[in-house]
Scaffold this motif. Structure first.
Motif, PDB file in Angstrom:
ATOM      1  N   ALA A   1      -2.291  11.036   7.835  1.00 26.83           N
ATOM      2  CA  ALA A   1      -1.429  10.804   6.662  1.00 26.83           C
ATOM      3  C   ALA A   1      -0.143  10.087   7.073  1.00 26.83           C
TER       4      ALA A   1
ATOM      5  N   GLU B  14      -1.005   6.437   7.768  1.00 27.43           N
ATOM      6  CA  GLU B  14      -1.150   5.677   6.525  1.00 27.43           C
ATOM      7  C   GLU B  14       0.206   5.404   5.882  1.00 27.43           C
ATOM      8  N   GLN B  15       1.083   6.415   5.934  1.00 24.50           N
ATOM      9  CA  GLN B  15       2.416   6.209   5.356  1.00 24.50           C
ATOM     10  C   GLN B  15       3.183   5.139   6.130  1.00 24.50           C
TER      11      GLN B  15
ATOM     12  N   GLU C 129       1.844   1.753   5.304  1.00 20.68           N
ATOM     13  CA  GLU C 129       2.284   1.351   3.962  1.00 20.68           C
ATOM     14  C   GLU C 129       3.720   0.828   4.011  1.00 20.68           C
TER      15      GLU C 129
ATOM     16  N   ARG D 207     -11.912   6.746   5.292  1.00 18.40           N
ATOM     17  CA  ARG D 207     -10.556   6.824   4.722  1.00 18.40           C
ATOM     18  C   ARG D 207     -10.271   5.519   3.969  1.00 18.40           C
ATOM     19  N   GLU D 208     -10.359   5.609   2.671  1.00 16.70           N
ATOM     20  CA  GLU D 208     -10.261   4.415   1.830  1.00 16.70           C
ATOM     21  C   GLU D 208      -8.866   3.794   1.852  1.00 16.70           C
ATOM     22  N   THR D 209      -7.833   4.619   2.079  1.00 16.15           N
ATOM     23  CA  THR D 209      -6.467   4.076   2.148  1.00 16.15           C
ATOM     24  C   THR D 209      -6.341   3.067   3.286  1.00 16.15           C
TER      25      THR D 209
ATOM     26  N   ALA E 293      -7.963  -0.139   2.290  1.00 19.81           N
ATOM     27  CA  ALA E 293      -7.113  -0.887   1.356  1.00 19.81           C
ATOM     28  C   ALA E 293      -5.988  -1.604   2.102  1.00 19.81           C
ATOM     29  N   GLN E 294      -5.371  -0.899   3.056  1.00 20.21           N
ATOM     30  CA  GLN E 294      -4.284  -1.511   3.818  1.00 20.21           C
ATOM     31  C   GLN E 294      -4.790  -2.670   4.669  1.00 20.21           C
TER      32      GLN E 294
ATOM     33  N   ASP F 172     -12.837   3.843  -4.461  1.00 24.63           N
ATOM     34  CA  ASP F 172     -11.875   4.317  -5.448  1.00 24.63           C
ATOM     35  C   ASP F 172     -11.240   3.137  -6.196  1.00 24.63           C
TER      36      ASP F 172
ATOM     37  N   ARG G 265      -8.218   1.999  -6.412  1.00 23.18           N
ATOM     38  CA  ARG G 265      -7.289   1.115  -5.724  1.00 23.18           C
ATOM     39  C   ARG G 265      -8.015   0.013  -4.962  1.00 23.18           C
TER      40      ARG G 265
ATOM     41  N   SER H 224       4.644  12.529  -6.510  1.00 25.18           N
ATOM     42  CA  SER H 224       4.098  12.376  -5.150  1.00 25.18           C
ATOM     43  C   SER H 224       5.202  12.342  -4.116  1.00 25.18           C
TER      44      SER H 224
END
Length: 993
Positions: free
Chosen positions: A140, A143-144, A147, A172-174, A177-178, A212, A214, A348
């Motif tokens: 997490a 990913e943050q 981002e 992990r889809e995030t 996406a990134q 997802d 996004r 969030s």
């Protein structure tokens, strides 16, 4: 520093993972050895703590004893874990304050501390679970950070890191996406779209889901070359204070939709509502529902939640804990509490990063609210306990496939299958009352085939609803094939097999194997001793395994010591035995299954040997290669217990013989059949007796085992005789006799010679029969086989009685009675008394006959064969009639007729109905007399039982004479005379009754 070994390492790490928390010794034992601790586990943990205190500087200060457990005091030492979590917490605060640069720096510092999984991933289940949670926090943070860097305008420099991260964590889809954004902003549009296609295929293949929203939106924006994908300007950084919580939704409902056609759980629903509305205590109320997959736990909980919603106006929250969800890990406490906070309107940006802070925030909000929390599909209490709202004004509803016994203060409702009435009501609600009423029998059978399981019923109803041309009977016919039943109970994404498989996958390897092996049991109820044999364990371990499967609702229990499968679970477990498609694995599984079945058959051989020796004293004992040592056997102390056990296990034993023959265990099949037929004979189940004997003959022929074949043929001859199939019996007995002579088997020779005498006598070949029976008795007497001698003496008495030689009949019966009394063989003693009474009635010695009848009536309880009891009562009716007690005789006659017709013993039934026909004629009940003699004639002629056939013809002659049908009487008289003459029976024997 050498700590001392794996035990010491796991104890230390467990304590450091939860600094400041007291961990009981039992928790540390579980952390070290998972589910298989040694008996000395607690002692070893204490020794490990003592060792750690010695080798770690200031170890006694670091590890303190608190009550029955230990606590790690770390406020004076540096732990990289504490530093990692602290920097993540600071990053969260900086992010909330809009300080993106400081947030990124703190995240980098935290991630720099990472050294990989705790104990390199070899720490056992509990430590690995904590390690997984830490890994989730790290990802997490990654990913943050990614981002933030994307938002700061970075792109090309991120691609390499993101490619590695995606390869390591492909679901992990995030991260995908990134990576798509980084590629697009680096001018690599085609690669960005290919990244989307790869993840779409992966998710479809692995999870059966689409990407997802996004990811899809980014893909669409790339295709449009949307300017919005250009890196945004850097966010303004300031040092404003963290804002107060705002935007809290006063009343939030995230419950799934309620079923429109909810039905069939009225009592359980009433109990839930009653418990929910009991006076409030000092702590929140916990109501929990457990039951097998597909039984309707969620439907009941959701329906109850809607009914209770008004009592909890500040929110009705739902979380699927994914304890048993296809291809998904159970939801972590961290993720669950995040879901709850967001459901309550927490932005969030205000959701804390670490679990403890999230839980603190959740409790602070929940403490001021009246909430109803529905936690669905829980795997264990550890998932549930941290989420309990602190307020006594709130309530928690929990559903789980296993009863979470360590969830303190919970009120549990165990949900079973539905009743027949409610199952039919569910079908009617979906299909329409008229359609169900038009096929009421088929609907009832459909409910049975679905095992009254709500999920199965809904799938079946859905299939019928979507196929209006199908009749209910047609679907019943499709479901009748057990091998395809689970395939039929599938509709769209719903499947009974999938639901059961999720429960199965949640078991340990040991319990999965046990479930499969238990499905091999040939009966409905599985006794614990048979389970121990199948599993190859002792009784205590087998019961422990069964109790665990019971706790997780993979099996059921309706009686202490016995376990049962739900029909669909049995079908599922048996399908597991069919193979996985892996040849080597399938061969190992098949070998394991065969070995388990062989162990069960060995157990049945041992216990039926004991039971038959008790229940049928004086029987010939055969040598067995099996050893009782190490095998758990039920305690059978006397004949009553033995017969009760044999009666209870009868279906399982019959099926075991058939299964053994089918899979090629022919020696087991033939040897076990020899024991099984004793009880079948004693209870008058002659069709089943014949079936088992035929299997034993076939198995013996397959083996080429002459001794087993001889014994099996003898048993088959007995069954054929009892069923009135005399010629088939003679064929079996003749072959058996030839084998006995060839083998030098004197016992076999005696038995088969005697059986030939019985069968020849039934055909009216009295001279041949007498010779055979006398020869058989002589051999049995020579061998000291008293039980077998008594049986042949009984048969000799019957032969003399049919021949009209009553004095000889009485002498043979008296000697048989003496032997049976010495041996304690009650069923044969009853037959001997009946034979004595018959002989004395034939000699018009009614008083002597009544003495024996009184003794027989006193002992003729339900443990003895119905056919023999019926004969005794019929003879008692005849004696009462002779004494002029007409009413008493009529009562006895009615009782004898009912018993005789339920006995399924043709040779007995023909004799009884002839006796009763004579009594009916004496009472001028001509229609009844005709019916009885006609029925006796039909049975006797079909079997070529010529004595009773002649007696039936004589009875018909007398009835026709009484009602004035002279022509019919003359015809029957001639038939009877011819048959009596053929049999060589004296004319004076021709009289009714």
């Amino acid at each position: 520093m050498k700590l001392g070994g794996p035990v010491h390492e796991r104890v230390l790490v467990s304590l450091l993972l939860e600094p400041g928390q007291v961990l009981p010794v039992s928790r540390l034992v579980e952390a070290v050895w998972d589910d298989a601790p040694p008996a000395t586990g607690a002692h070893q943990v204490r020794k490990a703590v003592a060792r750690l205190r010695q080798v770690i500087p200031d170890g006694a200060r670091l590890l303190t004893t608190e009550g029955s457990g230990y606590r790690a005091v770390t406020d004076w030492v540096y732990l990289d874990l504490d530093d990692f979590l602290a920097r993540l917490g600071e990053a969260r605060q900086a992010a909330a304050a809009g300080l993106t640069g400081e947030t990124a720096d703190l995240l980098r510092q935290a991630l720099a501390l990472w050294r990989g999984p705790v104990l390199s991933g070899g720490g056992g289940r509990l430590i690995d679970a904590a390690s997984t949670a830490l890994e989730e926090r790290r990802l997490a943070a990654v990913e943050q950070l990614m981002e933030l860097r994307l938002n700061d305008g970075e792109a090309a420099e991120l691609v390499g890191d993101l490619v590695e991260l995606v390869a390591a964590h492909p679901l992990r889809e995030t991260l995908h996406a990134q990576l798509m954004l980084a590629l697009f902003r680096s001018g690599r549009q085609a690669e960005a779209l290919e990244t989307y296609n790869r993840v779409r295929r992966l998710l479809a293949d692995e999870l059966g889901i689409d990407p997802d929203t996004r990811l899809t939106e980014i893909r669409d924006s790339i295709l449009r070359n949307d300017p919005a994908l250009v890196a945004p300007a850097r966010p303004q950084r300031n040092s404003a204070a963290v804002p107060e919580l705002s935007g809290f939704v006063a009343s939030e409902c995230s419950l799934p939709y309620d079923l429109r056609d909810f039905a069939g759980r009225e009592q359980q629903l009433h109990d839930l509502i009653e418990h929910a509305r009991e006076p409030r205590g000092l702590s929140p109320r916990i109501l929990a529902i457990d039951g097998m997959g597909g039984v309707g736990k969620t439907s009941l909980a959701v329906h109850a939640a809607y009914l209770l919603a008004d009592d909890y106006p500040d929110g009705q929250l739902y979380v699927d804990l994914r304890g048993y969800t296809e291809q998904q890990q159970p939801l972590s406490v961290e993720s669950a509490v995040e879901t709850l906070l967001r459901a309550l309107g927490v932005p969030s940006s205000r959701v804390p990063m670490d679990t403890q802070s999230r839980l603190a925030e959740w409790r602070a909000i929940a403490a001021q609210r009246r909430l109803l929390l529905l936690l669905d599909n829980a795997r264990d209490a550890a998932q549930v306990r941290p989420l309990l709202p602190p307020s006594a004004n709130s309530m928690m509803l929990v559903t789980s496939r296993a009863r979470l016994v360590d969830l303190d203060s919970a009120r549990w409702i165990s949900l079973g299958t539905m009743t027949q009435e409610n199952s039919i009501a569910m079908l009617a609600d979906t299909l329409g009352e008229q359609r169900v009423a038009a096929e009421s029998a088929a609907a009832a059978e459909l409910a049975e085939l679905c095992g009254h399981l709500p999920l199965a019923l809904r799938i079946a109803a859905a299939r019928l609803h979507n196929r209006p041309r199908w009749t209910i009977a047609y679907l019943v016919d499709r479901l009748g094939n057990e091998s395809r039943r689970l395939d039929e109970l599938r509709s769209g994404e719903r499947s009974v097999e999938l639901t059961l498989n999720l429960s199965y996958l949640g078991l340990t390897r040991e319990h999965r194997t046990a479930l499969r092996l238990l499905s091999l049991h040939p009966g409905h109820n599985i006794e614990a001793y048979a389970a121990a044999a199948l599993l190859g364990t002792d009784l205590d371990e087998a019961e422990a395994i069964m109790e665990h499967l019971l706790d997780v609702h993979m099996i059921q229990q309706h009686e202490l010591g016995y376990y049962v499968f739900h029909d669909l679970v049995r079908s599922f477990a048996r399908r597991l035995c069919l193979g996985t498609g892996d040849r080597a694995e399938d061969e190992r599984g098949e070998q394991e299954d065969t070995a388990a079945l062989a162990r069960l058959l060995d157990y049945y051989m041992l216990v039926t040997d004991v039971a038959c020796d008790l229940a049928f004293p004086g029987r010939v004992s055969l040598e067995s290669p099996l050893e009782k040592a190490g095998v758990s056997l039920p305690s059978l102390q006397d004949a009553h217990q033995a017969r009760k056990w044999l009666d209870r296990e009868q279906n399982a034993l019959r099926n075991a013989v058939a299964r053994a023959h089918r899979v090629g265990l022919h020696s087991h099949a033939a040897a076990l059949a020899r024991n099984v037929v004793f009880q079948l004979d004693a209870t008058g189940q002659f069709e089943e007796y014949q079936e088992i004997a035929q299997i034993a003959v076939a198995a013996s022929r397959e083996l080429g085992h002459s001794s087993l074949l001889r014994m099996s043929l003898s048993n088959l001859a007995v069954a054929e005789w009892k069923l009135g199939r005399f010629y088939e019996g003679i064929a079996a007995a003749t072959e058996g006799l030839h084998l006995a002579v060839w083998l030098g088997d004197r016992r076999g020779e005696a038995k088969d010679t005697g059986m030939l005498g019985v069968l020849l006598g039934a055909l009216g070949r009295f001279d041949e029969a007498l010779s055979r029976l006398q020869q058989s008795i002589a051999i049995k007497r020579e061998l000291g086989a008293s039980r077998a001698e008594a049986e042949s003496l009984t048969n000799l008495s019957t032969l003399y009685e049919q021949w009209g030689h009553y004095e000889e009949a009485a002498a043979a019966a008296l000697r048989a009675l003496e032997l049976n009394q010495e041996l304690g063989v009650r069923d044969n003693e009853l037959v001997s008394l009946a034979d004595l009474a018959t002989a004395h009635l034939g000699m018009d010695q009614d008083r002597e006959a009544q003495v024996y009848l009184d003794r027989a009536l006193r002992m003729a309880d339900e443990s003895l064969p119905a056919a023999d009891r019926a004969l005794v009562v019929a003879l008692a009716a005849k004696a009462a009639y002779r004494r002029g007690e007409r009413d008493h005789a009529a009562t006895l006659a009615a009782r004898a007729l009912t018993l005789g017709r339920t006995s399924r013993t043709p040779i007995r039934q023909a004799r009884i109905e002839n006796v009763l026909g004579g009594l009916a004629l004496g009472d001028d009940r001509h229609e009844l007399a005709l019916q009885l003699h006609f029925n006796a004639h039909r049975i006797a002629s079909e079997a070529s039982y010529q004595v009773e056939e002649a007696r039936a013809l004589q009875g018909l002659t007398q009835v026709y004479e009484a009602i004035g049908h002279i022509t019919a009487a003359a015809h029957r008289r001639k038939q009877a005379g011819d048959l009596f003459d053929k049999l060589g029976i004296a004319v004076q024997f021709r009289r009714s009754g």
